[in-house]
Scaffold this motif. Structure first.
Motif, short mmCIF file in Angstrom:
data_model
loop_
_atom_site.label_atom_id
_atom_site.label_comp_id
_atom_site.label_asym_id
_atom_site.label_seq_id
_atom_site.Cartn_x
_atom_site.Cartn_y
_atom_site.Cartn_z
N ARG A 25 1.01 -1.04 0.24
CA ARG A 25 -0.07 0.47 -0.28
C ARG A 25 0.85 0.80 0.73
N LEU A 28 3.15 1.57 -3.38
CA LEU A 28 1.87 1.21 -4.29
C LEU A 28 1.75 2.92 -5.06
N ASN A 32 2.55 5.95 -7.75
CA ASN A 32 1.50 6.51 -7.76
C ASN A 32 1.94 7.86 -7.46
N LEU A 147 0.56 -8.18 -9.93
CA LEU A 147 0.36 -6.69 -9.71
C LEU A 147 -1.32 -6.30 -10.46
N GLU A 148 -1.00 -6.64 -11.81
CA GLU A 148 -2.26 -6.21 -12.72
C GLU A 148 -3.94 -7.09 -12.13
N LYS A 149 -3.31 -8.71 -11.37
CA LYS A 149 -4.67 -9.10 -10.82
C LYS A 149 -4.95 -9.08 -9.65
N LEU A 150 -4.18 -7.82 -8.84
CA LEU A 150 -4.84 -7.08 -7.63
C LEU A 150 -5.29 -6.12 -7.90
N SER A 151 -4.88 -5.69 -9.50
CA SER A 151 -5.96 -4.34 -8.97
C SER A 151 -7.50 -4.35 -9.64
N THR A 152 -7.85 -6.05 -10.27
CA THR A 152 -8.65 -6.31 -11.02
C THR A 152 -9.41 -7.00 -10.64
#
Length: 153
Positions: A25, A28, A32, A147-152
């Motif tokens: 958290r 990232l 960001n 990370l992509e999997k976590l974000s979707t």
């Protein structure tokens, strides 16, 4: 050999899911923020930029669909759309099947802004990646799909 107590504590915290969640958290969020600073100087808010990108991804959306997608109240989305339309980045067109609705689409100027925004951020990030070791870059390559999997989900 002297060790940094904070690094030792951080490494210990990464052994638990809660510690990993906290570290991700913070990291990232920091990344960001740094990426947001690499923009084109267009003065769009993060909400306006996210709205523009969402419409680009979905080709055309109604204001209601857009508000639901961006998790904001419809009156707030109406203001965001009006601002982006005023800047020539979004356009309203009659809905293809419901004359009471309008469809929101990205204009060529909006597409160009998003393209330049992404290019600048990717240039900055690519430069930062050069500072990493080959092993660190390999770790990030392996982590990217996760990370992509976590974000979707």
């Amino acid at each position: 050999m002297l060790t940094n107590p904070q690094k030792t504590e951080s490494a210990a915290n990464l052994r638990t899911d809660a510690g990993l969640a906290s570290a991700l958290r913070v990291s990232l969020a920091r990344l960001n923020r740094r990426l947001r600073k690499q923009g084109t100087g267009h003065s769009l808010t993060p909400t306006q930029l996210a709205t523009l990108a969402a419409v680009e991804r979905h080709t055309a959306m109604t204001p209601g669909e857009l508000a639901e997608h961006e998790k904001v109240q419809p009156p707030s989305m109406t203001r965001v759309i009006a601002n982006l339309e005023e800047r020539g980045l979004l356009a309203r067109t009659p809905h293809s099947t419901d004359r009471r609705q309008v469809s929101i689409t990205v204009t060529p100027a909006g597409i160009a802004l998003l393209k330049e925004e992404r290019r600048l951020k990717e240039v900055w990030l690519a430069q930062r990646l050069k500072d990493l070791t080959p092993e660190e870059r390999a770790t990030l390559r392996a982590a990217a799909p996760i990370l992509e999997k976590l974000s979707t989900t």
